[in-house]
Scaffold this active site. Structure first.
Site, short mmCIF file in Angstrom:
data_model
loop_
_atom_site.label_atom_id
_atom_site.label_comp_id
_atom_site.label_asym_id
_atom_site.label_seq_id
_atom_site.Cartn_x
_atom_site.Cartn_y
_atom_site.Cartn_z
N THR A 1 -5.46 6.60 -5.67
CA THR A 1 -5.65 6.80 -4.22
C THR A 1 -4.80 7.96 -3.69
O THR A 1 -5.26 8.74 -2.85
CB THR A 1 -5.31 5.51 -3.45
OG1 THR A 1 -6.20 4.49 -3.90
CG2 THR A 1 -5.49 5.66 -1.95
N GLU B 1 0.83 -1.21 0.00
CA GLU B 1 0.00 0.00 0.00
C GLU B 1 0.87 1.26 0.00
O GLU B 1 0.53 2.26 -0.63
CB GLU B 1 -0.94 0.01 1.21
CG GLU B 1 -1.98 -1.10 1.22
CD GLU B 1 -3.06 -0.92 0.15
OE1 GLU B 1 -2.73 -0.67 -1.02
OE2 GLU B 1 -4.25 -1.06 0.49
N1 HSE Z 1 -8.54 4.53 3.61
C1 HSE Z 1 -7.95 4.65 2.31
C2 HSE Z 1 -8.40 5.97 1.70
C3 HSE Z 1 -8.41 3.51 1.45
O1 HSE Z 1 -9.59 6.28 1.78
O2 HSE Z 1 -7.56 6.68 1.16
C4 HSE Z 1 -7.86 3.58 0.06
O3 HSE Z 1 -8.11 2.37 -0.59
#
Ligand code: HSE
Length: 335
Positions: free
Chosen positions: A204, A151
């Site tokens: 993201t 991630e």
């Molecule tokens: N919690 C993270 C976000 C998840 O909202 O950026 C991303 O997949």
């Protein structure tokens, strides 16, 4: 003395298990996930039955990582330094102090940038498979920490709200990151999930960049009230309370404009009986939680109708909460 002998014995045991696994490959499947659940940015997520990613991993005498192929997605790099799977496998070898390497092939069932934990599923599968081939040396929480390295590469932030539910299954609370404290929550039996993925991608790291670095105390109070309400609702199997708590004062106001038709989709879900609805992860997928499969089917149909009327291509999924997380598909023994 006894401690030393125990350590030597464990070392020999691990070396023998590794030699035993050399040249064998395993297939591992990891599920898509819905993270944030509106009120729990970066701290809560749940696993779905489908879609999912599959990895086939082999331990090699030769050090280093080779990605031999990626099916189901043209845009991902096979360079292990640029792929989440490579980042996780490297972290696993480093933490194990291993001089061996891995060969891996990836089957993407989850579209990258869809908001349902595409990088998280690949990262979870890599951590799980590496652990198996290295002799089961990592606990599930340690596998979560390895997967978080994927991630970190994918989004610049080592968040766990996709990788933890992908590995554990169920609904997972990340109570703390330092030190990691992963809490499995109760899953009410009738909880059903709907996900509609408009065929577009959201990066993201871009979606995270839109968020305010600090939030006013009044906003925080409302948000943590809802998160506590959601957890209480899950344990009490109080579907109304779950629904009332699915509100997002932090990410949705900043991110929803990235998703064409978001307001229409959310209204369609609520008008067709969803308990609550919102952005799945960083989007563009929109999720709804429902009570029972029949209700979820009506919500799915209502949301699909909205997408058709907006003329936006989409994928849609209806799933219970997945209870098993990442798991082995089958073992492949060498000739
Ligand atoms: N919690 C993270 C976000 C998840 O909202 O950026 C991303 O997949």
């Amino acid at each position: 003395m006894q401690m030393l002998l125990q350590r030597v014995y464990l070392q020999i045991y691990f070396q023998l298990s590794i030699i035993n696994m050399m040249g064998k490959s395993i297939r591992v499947k990891a599920p898509a996930t819905i993270s944030n659940l509106n009120c729990g940015f970066d701290v809560i997520g749940l696993a779905l039955d489908e879609p999912s990613d599959i990895l086939e991993l082999e331990l090699t005498e030769r050090s280093g990582i080779e990605i031999t192929g990626i099916k189901g997605c043209a845009g991902l790099s096979q360079d292990p330094d640029k792929n989440v799977v490579g980042a996780v496998l490297r972290a696993a070898l480093d933490r194990a102090g291993s001089r061996y390497g891995f060969k891996v092939s990836i089957e993407k069932g989850i579209r990258p940038g869809s908001g349902i934990g595409s990088s998280g599923a690949s990262a979870a599968a890599a951590a799980f498979a590496a652990n198996r081939l290295l002799g089961n040396i990592f606990s599930l929480v340690e596998q979560v920490m390895l997967a978080m390295e994927g991630e970190r590469l994918a989004s610049g932030s080592a968040h766990a709200d996709n990788v933890a539910p992908a590995l554990f299954g169920g609904i997972i609370l990340v109570r703390s990151y330092e030190p990691p404290d992963i809490v499995e929550l109760h899953v009410p039996p009738e909880l059903s999930c709907v996900v509609v993925h408009p065929e577009s991608e959201i990066n993201t790291s871009v979606a995270r960049g839109l968020l305010e670095r600090e939030i006013p105390l009044t906003t925080a109070v409302r948000q943590w009230g809802n998160l506590a309400g959601l957890v209480a609702g899950l344990y009490r199997e109080d579907y109304e309370l779950i629904g009332r708590s699915l509100v997002d004062y932090v990410a949705e106001p900043r991110r929803s404009s990235l998703i064409t038709g978001f307001n229409e989709l959310k209204s369609a879900a609520l008008n067709h009986g969803a308990l609550g609805a919102g952005i799945s992860g960083s989007g563009p997928s929109v999720f709804a939680l429902c009570r029972g499969r029949e209700s979820a089917s009506r919500v799915l149909e209502g949301m699909s109708e909205t997408m058709r009327s907006l003329g936006i291509a989409f994928d849609a999924y209806l799933s219970p909460v997945n209870s098993h997380g990442t798991h082995l598909c089958r073992k492949i023994m060498p000739e």
